[in-house]
Design a protein around this motif. Structure first.
Motif, PDB file in Angstrom:
ATOM      1  N   THR A 189      31.086 -29.062   3.427  1.00  0.00           N
ATOM      2  CA  THR A 189      29.928 -28.401   3.715  1.00  0.00           C
ATOM      3  C   THR A 189      28.680 -29.450   3.741  1.00  0.00           C
ATOM      4  OG1 THR A 189      29.476 -27.774   1.315  1.00  0.00           O
ATOM      5  CG2 THR A 189      30.840 -26.178   2.565  1.00  0.00           C
ATOM      6  N   GLY A 190      28.093 -29.084   4.650  1.00  0.00           N
ATOM      7  CA  GLY A 190      26.876 -30.095   4.735  1.00  0.00           C
ATOM      8  C   GLY A 190      27.169 -31.419   5.175  1.00  0.00           C
ATOM      9  N   VAL A 236      39.727 -33.277   9.200  1.00  0.00           N
ATOM     10  CA  VAL A 236      38.435 -32.808   8.548  1.00  0.00           C
ATOM     11  C   VAL A 236      37.706 -31.849   9.345  1.00  0.00           C
ATOM     12  CG1 VAL A 236      36.321 -33.697   7.278  1.00  0.00           C
ATOM     13  CG2 VAL A 236      38.461 -34.897   7.084  1.00  0.00           C
ATOM     14  N   TRP A 237      37.345 -30.637   8.968  1.00  0.00           N
ATOM     15  CA  TRP A 237      36.503 -30.008   9.183  1.00  0.00           C
ATOM     16  C   TRP A 237      35.074 -30.238   8.722  1.00  0.00           C
ATOM     17  CZ3 TRP A 237      37.209 -25.901  12.864  1.00  0.00           C
ATOM     18  CH2 TRP A 237      38.555 -25.654  12.977  1.00  0.00           C
ATOM     19  N   MET A 238      34.052 -30.318   9.667  1.00  0.00           N
ATOM     20  CA  MET A 238      32.839 -30.757   9.102  1.00  0.00           C
ATOM     21  C   MET A 238      31.817 -29.500   9.453  1.00  0.00           C
ATOM     22  SD  MET A 238      32.846 -34.734  10.860  1.00  0.00           S
ATOM     23  CE  MET A 238      31.201 -35.080  10.227  1.00  0.00           C
ATOM     24  N   SER A 239      31.349 -29.127   8.427  1.00  0.00           N
ATOM     25  CA  SER A 239      30.433 -27.947   8.505  1.00  0.00           C
ATOM     26  C   SER A 239      28.924 -28.342   8.533  1.00  0.00           C
ATOM     27  CB  SER A 239      30.811 -26.792   7.666  1.00  0.00           C
ATOM     28  OG  SER A 239      29.845 -27.038   6.402  1.00  0.00           O
ATOM     29  N   ALA A 240      28.212 -27.466   9.195  1.00  0.00           N
ATOM     30  CA  ALA A 240      26.652 -27.739   9.248  1.00  0.00           C
ATOM     31  C   ALA A 240      26.141 -26.420   9.774  1.00  0.00           C
ATOM     32  CB  ALA A 240      26.086 -29.020  10.077  1.00  0.00           C
ATOM     33  N   ARG A 241      24.817 -26.248   9.215  1.00  0.00           N
ATOM     34  CA  ARG A 241      23.851 -25.020   9.628  1.00  0.00           C
ATOM     35  C   ARG A 241      23.613 -25.190  11.351  1.00  0.00           C
ATOM     36  NH1 ARG A 241      19.467 -24.782   5.464  1.00  0.00           N
ATOM     37  NH2 ARG A 241      19.386 -26.968   5.673  1.00  0.00           N
ATOM     38  N   ASP A 242      23.153 -26.370  11.457  1.00  0.00           N
ATOM     39  CA  ASP A 242      22.886 -26.639  12.849  1.00  0.00           C
ATOM     40  C   ASP A 242      24.123 -26.931  13.700  1.00  0.00           C
ATOM     41  OD1 ASP A 242      21.983 -28.214  15.138  1.00  0.00           O
ATOM     42  OD2 ASP A 242      19.795 -27.807  14.439  1.00  0.00           O
ATOM     43  N   PRO A 243      24.372 -26.174  14.836  1.00  0.00           N
ATOM     44  CA  PRO A 243      25.414 -26.473  15.679  1.00  0.00           C
ATOM     45  C   PRO A 243      25.505 -27.654  16.464  1.00  0.00           C
ATOM     46  CG  PRO A 243      24.681 -24.081  15.942  1.00  0.00           C
ATOM     47  CD  PRO A 243      23.511 -24.879  15.287  1.00  0.00           C
ATOM     48  N   GLU A 244      24.273 -28.043  16.937  1.00  0.00           N
ATOM     49  CA  GLU A 244      24.152 -29.034  17.816  1.00  0.00           C
ATOM     50  C   GLU A 244      24.450 -30.586  16.923  1.00  0.00           C
ATOM     51  OE1 GLU A 244      20.828 -31.613  20.656  1.00  0.00           O
ATOM     52  OE2 GLU A 244      20.707 -29.437  20.053  1.00  0.00           O
ATOM     53  N   LEU A 257      28.408 -23.479   9.750  1.00  0.00           N
ATOM     54  CA  LEU A 257      28.550 -22.597   8.463  1.00  0.00           C
ATOM     55  C   LEU A 257      27.238 -22.728   7.575  1.00  0.00           C
ATOM     56  CD1 LEU A 257      31.669 -23.058   6.099  1.00  0.00           C
ATOM     57  CD2 LEU A 257      29.299 -22.707   5.026  1.00  0.00           C
ATOM     58  N   ASP A 258      26.697 -21.623   7.212  1.00  0.00           N
ATOM     59  CA  ASP A 258      25.406 -21.632   6.285  1.00  0.00           C
ATOM     60  C   ASP A 258      25.737 -21.060   5.043  1.00  0.00           C
ATOM     61  OD1 ASP A 258      23.125 -21.062   5.147  1.00  0.00           O
ATOM     62  OD2 ASP A 258      22.221 -20.192   6.667  1.00  0.00           O
ATOM     63  N   VAL A 259      25.955 -22.015   4.036  1.00  0.00           N
ATOM     64  CA  VAL A 259      26.460 -21.238   2.740  1.00  0.00           C
ATOM     65  C   VAL A 259      25.544 -20.282   2.086  1.00  0.00           C
ATOM     66  CG1 VAL A 259      27.612 -23.680   2.379  1.00  0.00           C
ATOM     67  CG2 VAL A 259      25.316 -23.420   1.150  1.00  0.00           C
ATOM     68  N   THR A 260      24.352 -20.045   2.682  1.00  0.00           N
ATOM     69  CA  THR A 260      23.455 -18.983   1.994  1.00  0.00           C
ATOM     70  C   THR A 260      23.676 -17.814   2.832  1.00  0.00           C
ATOM     71  OG1 THR A 260      21.578 -19.472   3.422  1.00  0.00           O
ATOM     72  CG2 THR A 260      21.791 -20.663   1.596  1.00  0.00           C
ATOM     73  N   SER A 261      24.759 -17.464   3.549  1.00  0.00           N
ATOM     74  CA  SER A 261      25.047 -16.449   4.584  1.00  0.00           C
ATOM     75  C   SER A 261      26.457 -15.945   4.313  1.00  0.00           C
ATOM     76  CB  SER A 261      24.664 -16.562   5.909  1.00  0.00           C
ATOM     77  OG  SER A 261      25.348 -15.792   6.849  1.00  0.00           O
ATOM     78  N   ASP A 262      26.758 -14.726   3.829  1.00  0.00           N
ATOM     79  CA  ASP A 262      28.062 -14.245   3.729  1.00  0.00           C
ATOM     80  C   ASP A 262      28.736 -14.141   4.944  1.00  0.00           C
ATOM     81  OD1 ASP A 262      27.961 -13.781   0.706  1.00  0.00           O
ATOM     82  OD2 ASP A 262      26.919 -12.123   0.924  1.00  0.00           O
ATOM     83  N   ASN A 302      29.765 -29.491  -0.894  1.00  0.00           N
ATOM     84  CA  ASN A 302      28.645 -30.505  -0.822  1.00  0.00           C
ATOM     85  C   ASN A 302      27.372 -30.236  -0.567  1.00  0.00           C
ATOM     86  OD1 ASN A 302      27.610 -33.717  -0.305  1.00  0.00           O
ATOM     87  ND2 ASN A 302      27.349 -32.572   1.583  1.00  0.00           N
ATOM     88  N   ALA A 303      27.098 -29.142   0.227  1.00  0.00           N
ATOM     89  CA  ALA A 303      25.895 -28.708   0.746  1.00  0.00           C
ATOM     90  C   ALA A 303      24.898 -28.437  -0.571  1.00  0.00           C
ATOM     91  CB  ALA A 303      25.756 -27.488   1.484  1.00  0.00           C
TER      92      ALA A 303
END
Length: 230
Positions: free
Chosen positions: A7-8, A28-36, A52-57, A79-80
């Motif tokens: 995450t992050g 590795v799956w790399m997640s971030a809130r901002d798609p771009e 992925l936004d860890v603050t959103s179910d 990590n986020a």
């Protein structure tokens, strides 16, 4: 082959962790809130991107569905994190605390709830929670350490919570390796690049825990030098 979700992962410690694990042979799956930004970071390293936004179910659930459909993961790296407001302690509010804890603490709870069933399908299920020496009671009471100088009630207490969550999840999931990594005072955007460690040094403990292939102790808290005092 080991598959890992971070995450992050579009910048700083998450990005460097992704780079090192991809180099080590992980998918590795790399997640971030901002798609771009997230897609650009994943493309640059040869990773896979998932929004992925860890603050959103709902966001966490969508990411879990996507990754499960693609074959699942063996390693989850939480990590986020956010620093939160830097106002004087007397001016901090409960709303400020909720904002910091929503990412740093509740985000880990959301991620583990969603991904534990997926991790159980792995032969070497591993969770790495990125904590901080700023959450260590031992470190913040030691005048010889940099943590002694920092006054940030919300961030520091959230990281204490992360370390205790790690211990509790390790006990709850004995079939998994669940450990916490303290990156140390690393030069990143998080601290205006004021840290004395390089970003590679800051990811040493994270990478160490992520590459144990499901072996070794669980419920521990380490930094790049080994087991750290809490």
């Amino acid at each position: 082959m080991t598959t890992t979700l971070i995450t992050g992962a579009n910048k700083s410690l998450g990005h460097e962790t992704a780079r090192r694990l991809i180099e080590a042979g992980h998918t590795v799956w790399m997640s971030a809130r901002d798609p771009e930004r997230g897609q650009r970071a994943a493309d640059a390293l040869g990773g896979r991107f998932v929004q992925l936004d860890v603050t959103s179910d709902a966001s966490v659930a969508r990411a879990a569905e996507t990754i499960a459909a693609a074959g699942g993961i063996d390693v989850l790296i939480n990590n986020a994190g956010v620093l939160g407001p830097t106002r004087p302690a007397a001016e901090l509010t409960a709303e400020d605390a909720l904002s910091v804890y929503d990412t740093n603490v509740f985000g880990i709870i959301r991620m583990i709830r969603a991904f534990a069933p997926i991790l159980r399908r792995s032969t070497a299920p591993t969770i790495v929670n990125v904590t901080s020496g700023l959450g260590s009671f031992s470190a913040v009471h030691d005048p010889e350490r940099v943590e002694f100088e920092v006054l940030a009630p919300l961030y520091t207490s959230s990281k204490s919570a992360v370390t205790m969550l790690t211990v509790q999840y390790a006990r709850a999931f004995p079939e998994m390796r669940v450990n916490a990594a303290d990156p140390g005072y690393t030069a990143t955007d998080f601290n205006g690049h004021g840290g004395h460690q390089t970003v590679q040094e800051g990811t040493d403990a994270i990478v160490e825990l992520a590459t144990r292939d499901g072996k070794g102790p669980t419920g521990t808290y380490i930094d790049r030098f080994g087991v750290a005092p809490f």
